[in-house]
Design a protein around this motif. Sequence first.
Motif, PDB file in Angstrom:
ATOM      1  N   THR A   1       0.838  -1.192   0.000  1.00 45.15           N
ATOM      2  CA  THR A   1       0.000   0.000   0.000  1.00 45.15           C
ATOM      3  C   THR A   1       0.877   1.247   0.000  1.00 45.15           C
ATOM      4  OG1 THR A   1      -0.110   0.024   2.422  1.00 45.15           O
ATOM      5  CG2 THR A   1      -1.897  -1.109   1.264  1.00 45.15           C
ATOM      6  N   SER A   2       0.261   2.351  -0.369  1.00 46.03           N
ATOM      7  CA  SER A   2       0.925   3.638  -0.322  1.00 46.03           C
ATOM      8  C   SER A   2      -0.117   4.700  -0.010  1.00 46.03           C
ATOM      9  CB  SER A   2       1.615   3.945  -1.657  1.00 46.03           C
ATOM     10  OG  SER A   2       2.295   5.187  -1.585  1.00 46.03           O
ATOM     11  N   TYR A   3       0.307   5.717   0.732  1.00 45.45           N
ATOM     12  CA  TYR A   3      -0.600   6.783   1.138  1.00 45.45           C
ATOM     13  C   TYR A   3       0.033   8.146   0.892  1.00 45.45           C
ATOM     14  CZ  TYR A   3      -3.076   3.111   3.678  1.00 45.45           C
ATOM     15  OH  TYR A   3      -3.763   1.976   3.997  1.00 45.45           O
ATOM     16  N   ALA A   4      -0.806   9.109   0.591  1.00 43.68           N
ATOM     17  CA  ALA A   4      -0.337  10.487   0.561  1.00 43.68           C
ATOM     18  C   ALA A   4       0.027  10.903   1.983  1.00 43.68           C
ATOM     19  CB  ALA A   4      -1.422  11.398   0.000  1.00 43.68           C
ATOM     20  N   ASP A   5       1.020  11.740   2.097  1.00 42.10           N
ATOM     21  CA  ASP A   5       1.472  12.154   3.430  1.00 42.10           C
ATOM     22  C   ASP A   5       0.352  12.795   4.240  1.00 42.10           C
ATOM     23  OD1 ASP A   5       4.845  13.144   2.418  1.00 42.10           O
ATOM     24  OD2 ASP A   5       4.010  11.198   2.984  1.00 42.10           O
ATOM     25  N   VAL A   6      -0.529  13.516   3.566  1.00 39.10           N
ATOM     26  CA  VAL A   6      -1.563  14.265   4.281  1.00 39.10           C
ATOM     27  C   VAL A   6      -2.638  13.362   4.884  1.00 39.10           C
ATOM     28  CG1 VAL A   6      -1.230  16.394   3.007  1.00 39.10           C
ATOM     29  CG2 VAL A   6      -2.838  14.687   2.140  1.00 39.10           C
ATOM     30  N   VAL A   7      -2.689  12.091   4.483  1.00 41.24           N
ATOM     31  CA  VAL A   7      -3.688  11.181   5.039  1.00 41.24           C
ATOM     32  C   VAL A   7      -3.060  10.029   5.807  1.00 41.24           C
ATOM     33  CG1 VAL A   7      -5.251  11.739   3.141  1.00 41.24           C
ATOM     34  CG2 VAL A   7      -3.897   9.627   3.041  1.00 41.24           C
ATOM     35  N   LYS A   8      -1.761   9.911   5.739  1.00 41.38           N
ATOM     36  CA  LYS A   8      -1.070   8.808   6.397  1.00 41.38           C
ATOM     37  C   LYS A   8      -1.364   8.798   7.887  1.00 41.38           C
ATOM     38  CE  LYS A   8       2.707   8.041   4.335  1.00 41.38           C
ATOM     39  NZ  LYS A   8       4.105   8.160   3.832  1.00 41.38           N
ATOM     40  N   GLY A   9      -1.718   7.618   8.389  1.00 37.82           N
ATOM     41  CA  GLY A   9      -2.057   7.489   9.791  1.00 37.82           C
ATOM     42  C   GLY A   9      -3.517   7.742  10.097  1.00 37.82           C
ATOM     43  N   ARG A  10      -4.259   8.290   9.149  1.00 40.09           N
ATOM     44  CA  ARG A  10      -5.692   8.564   9.344  1.00 40.09           C
ATOM     45  C   ARG A  10      -6.565   7.719   8.414  1.00 40.09           C
ATOM     46  NH1 ARG A  10      -7.701  13.410   8.060  1.00 40.09           N
ATOM     47  NH2 ARG A  10      -6.122  13.893   6.471  1.00 40.09           N
ATOM     48  N   PHE A  11      -6.078   7.446   7.207  1.00 37.55           N
ATOM     49  CA  PHE A  11      -6.849   6.693   6.220  1.00 37.55           C
ATOM     50  C   PHE A  11      -6.232   5.314   6.046  1.00 37.55           C
ATOM     51  CE2 PHE A  11      -8.538  10.466   3.452  1.00 37.55           C
ATOM     52  CZ  PHE A  11      -9.004  11.084   4.602  1.00 37.55           C
ATOM     53  N   THR A  12      -7.092   4.340   5.750  1.00 33.54           N
ATOM     54  CA  THR A  12      -6.629   2.976   5.498  1.00 33.54           C
ATOM     55  C   THR A  12      -7.348   2.418   4.281  1.00 33.54           C
ATOM     56  OG1 THR A  12      -6.275   2.599   7.867  1.00 33.54           O
ATOM     57  CG2 THR A  12      -6.364   0.663   6.429  1.00 33.54           C
ATOM     58  N   ILE A  13      -6.564   1.944   3.320  1.00 34.49           N
ATOM     59  CA  ILE A  13      -7.132   1.293   2.140  1.00 34.49           C
ATOM     60  C   ILE A  13      -7.101  -0.214   2.351  1.00 34.49           C
ATOM     61  CG2 ILE A  13      -4.912   1.268   0.916  1.00 34.49           C
ATOM     62  CD1 ILE A  13      -6.471   1.662  -1.703  1.00 34.49           C
ATOM     63  N   SER A  14      -8.151  -0.878   1.890  1.00 36.86           N
ATOM     64  CA  SER A  14      -8.193  -2.331   1.977  1.00 36.86           C
ATOM     65  C   SER A  14      -8.999  -2.851   0.793  1.00 36.86           C
ATOM     66  CB  SER A  14      -8.810  -2.796   3.298  1.00 36.86           C
ATOM     67  OG  SER A  14     -10.151  -2.331   3.418  1.00 36.86           O
ATOM     68  N   ARG A  15      -8.883  -4.151   0.546  1.00 38.55           N
ATOM     69  CA  ARG A  15      -9.643  -4.733  -0.549  1.00 38.55           C
ATOM     70  C   ARG A  15     -10.063  -6.138  -0.178  1.00 38.55           C
ATOM     71  NH1 ARG A  15      -6.142  -4.628  -5.740  1.00 38.55           N
ATOM     72  NH2 ARG A  15      -7.906  -5.802  -6.609  1.00 38.55           N
ATOM     73  N   ASP A  16     -11.170  -6.552  -0.776  1.00 34.97           N
ATOM     74  CA  ASP A  16     -11.661  -7.919  -0.620  1.00 34.97           C
ATOM     75  C   ASP A  16     -11.878  -8.457  -2.030  1.00 34.97           C
ATOM     76  OD1 ASP A  16     -13.098 -10.272  -0.258  1.00 34.97           O
ATOM     77  OD2 ASP A  16     -14.201  -9.489   1.456  1.00 34.97           O
ATOM     78  N   ASN A  17     -10.930  -9.232  -2.506  1.00 35.96           N
ATOM     79  CA  ASN A  17     -11.006  -9.727  -3.884  1.00 35.96           C
ATOM     80  C   ASN A  17     -12.167 -10.703  -4.091  1.00 35.96           C
ATOM     81  OD1 ASN A  17      -8.899  -8.126  -4.701  1.00 35.96           O
ATOM     82  ND2 ASN A  17      -7.365  -9.765  -4.609  1.00 35.96           N
ATOM     83  N   ALA A  18     -12.602 -11.338  -3.036  1.00 32.94           N
ATOM     84  CA  ALA A  18     -13.738 -12.256  -3.152  1.00 32.94           C
ATOM     85  C   ALA A  18     -15.043 -11.499  -3.360  1.00 32.94           C
ATOM     86  CB  ALA A  18     -13.838 -13.131  -1.914  1.00 32.94           C
ATOM     87  N   LYS A  19     -15.084 -10.264  -2.851  1.00 34.88           N
ATOM     88  CA  LYS A  19     -16.297  -9.453  -2.967  1.00 34.88           C
ATOM     89  C   LYS A  19     -16.162  -8.328  -3.988  1.00 34.88           C
ATOM     90  CE  LYS A  19     -17.801 -10.274   1.792  1.00 34.88           C
ATOM     91  NZ  LYS A  19     -18.177  -9.652   3.082  1.00 34.88           N
TER      92      LYS A  19
END
Length: 124
Positions: A58-76
């Motif tokens: 994963t990678s995050y913009a500095d301005v959201v790091k620590g506050r936003f979380t990306i995730s995925r569910d490939n089955a869904k």
Amino acid sequence: QVQLVESGGGLVQAGGSLRLSCAASGRTFSSYAMGWFRQAPGKEREFVAAMSRTGSTTSYADVVKGRFTISRDNAKNTVLLQMNSLKPEDTAVYYCAARGNSGLGLSDHQYNYWGQGTQVTVSS
């Protein structure tokens, strides 16, 4: 080809949380690396977060790091963006994007497919 539909946007007070969801249809979702971008009024679209096809990177913009979380569910066939500790400057239209490449994409020109966007408004 893949079609993307975002949901979960809305109005929230500063310090609150929202979870954005992006539902994908079409070709195999797990073939695509995914990203979230946002565009505030009068500003350029900017990178928020990205995740590899398997979810291992994963990678995050500095301005959201620590506050936003990306995730995925490939089955869904979904990718999520959990947004915590929201600030008024997070107000924007948020877009989900897909790229037919295993690597992370940090620029919007690296993505082939886009959703229609969902509005996030954070009040002070």
